[in-house]
Write a protein that holds these residues in place. Structure first.
Motif, short mmCIF file in Angstrom:
data_model
loop_
_atom_site.label_atom_id
_atom_site.label_comp_id
_atom_site.label_asym_id
_atom_site.label_seq_id
_atom_site.Cartn_x
_atom_site.Cartn_y
_atom_site.Cartn_z
N ASN A 143 -4.20 7.52 -3.82
CA ASN A 143 -3.06 7.96 -4.60
C ASN A 143 -1.79 8.11 -3.76
OD1 ASN A 143 -4.23 10.21 -3.28
ND2 ASN A 143 -3.18 11.61 -4.66
N ARG A 144 -1.92 7.97 -2.45
CA ARG A 144 -0.77 8.08 -1.57
C ARG A 144 -0.13 6.71 -1.30
NH1 ARG A 144 -1.89 9.69 3.60
NH2 ARG A 144 0.24 10.41 3.82
N PHE A 157 1.51 3.04 -2.91
CA PHE A 157 2.23 2.57 -4.06
C PHE A 157 2.50 1.08 -3.94
CE2 PHE A 157 3.02 7.00 -3.27
CZ PHE A 157 2.93 7.59 -4.52
N GLN A 162 3.03 6.17 1.20
CA GLN A 162 3.81 7.21 0.53
C GLN A 162 5.06 7.58 1.32
OE1 GLN A 162 1.99 11.11 0.26
NE2 GLN A 162 2.94 11.50 -1.72
N GLU A 163 4.97 7.64 2.65
CA GLU A 163 6.12 8.06 3.45
C GLU A 163 7.29 7.09 3.33
OE1 GLU A 163 2.94 6.46 6.41
OE2 GLU A 163 3.02 7.67 4.59
N VAL A 194 8.09 5.61 0.40
CA VAL A 194 8.62 5.70 -0.97
C VAL A 194 9.96 6.42 -0.99
CG1 VAL A 194 8.22 6.67 -3.27
CG2 VAL A 194 6.34 5.57 -2.03
N GLU A 208 9.58 7.96 -6.12
CA GLU A 208 8.59 7.29 -6.96
C GLU A 208 9.18 6.76 -8.26
OE1 GLU A 208 4.14 8.23 -8.83
OE2 GLU A 208 5.10 9.63 -7.44
#
Length: 219
Positions: free
Chosen positions: A82-83, A85, A115-116, A118, A124
């Protein structure tokens, strides 16, 4: 993110079994990635990571680009999916930082980002507006170099405050620094001083979107 030399050493380790114990040289890695030895040497000197070629290599070897670039273990990726994308990547399209580039081919794939990263793309909620393409040419050096992957926010097309944009003119698709003049015309500027600025009327330009990152911040 790992530097160029560390990534090359990882690739040597990955393909070591294919060389039956023989020493693997930089020229072998260049051949594996499909990069000329001259361009490979230049990238090594400038610590320019060849993202496009690495994406193809990772797809061929069924390994994660995040593991290769950031050293994240496969277990950590599975444990925290989930981290991560996805953004749309048009690998067959190059926006030119020199002469006009051809953008007829519009086949896309999904590019995984951690994630970092994004936050660098605006958060997001902005991901639905983000597309990634390649750079060709040298007129935007040192900001961008040949084969960089850049991220474009297609929802940001207002030129009032200026910035770096992907634009289309009758000459092709470009990445340029754009400034709106008081008379309403638009200055098209290259960061490489070798290239002279160009001034166009607004109706001669189609703004595709603002360039916001290239696996790093954009000034």
């Amino acid at each position: 993110m790992k530097n160029f030399v560390d990534i090359v050493e990882e690739i040597k380790s990955i393909v070591s079994t294919e060389f039956n114990g023989k020493k693997i040289y930089d020229k072998d890695v260049a051949d594996i990635l499909g990069i000329s030895q001259m361009n490979f040497a230049t990238m090594k000197k400038r610590n320019k990571v060849p993202f496009g070629e690495l994406l193809d290599f990772c797809a061929l070897k069924s390994i994660s680009i995040n593991w290769l670039l950031y050293g994240q273990s496969p277990e950590s990726l599975v444990a925290a999916t989930n981290r991560f994308f996805m953004v749309k990547y048009f690998g067959q399209i190059s926006a030119s930082a020199g002469g006009g580039a051809n953008a007829d081919e519009e086949v896309s794939q999904m590019l995984e980002i951690p994630q970092e990263f994004v936050a660098m793309l605006g958060g997001e909620r902005e991901l639905k507006n983000i597309e990634a393409i390649n750079v060709t040419g040298d007129s935007m050096e040192p900001t961008f170099s040949y084969n960089d992957i850049v991220f474009i926010n297609r929802a940001k097309t207002d030129l009032a405050r200026g910035g770096i944009f992907t634009i289309r003119t009758e000459a092709g698709l470009f990445i340029k620094r754009v400034q709106k003049r008081l008379d309403g015309r638009v200055d098209i500027i290259s960061d490489n001083p070798v290239y002279a600025p160009q001034t166009l009327n607004p109706n001669e330009i189609e703004v595709i979107g603002r360039v916001i990152s290239r696996f790093g911040s954009v000034d």
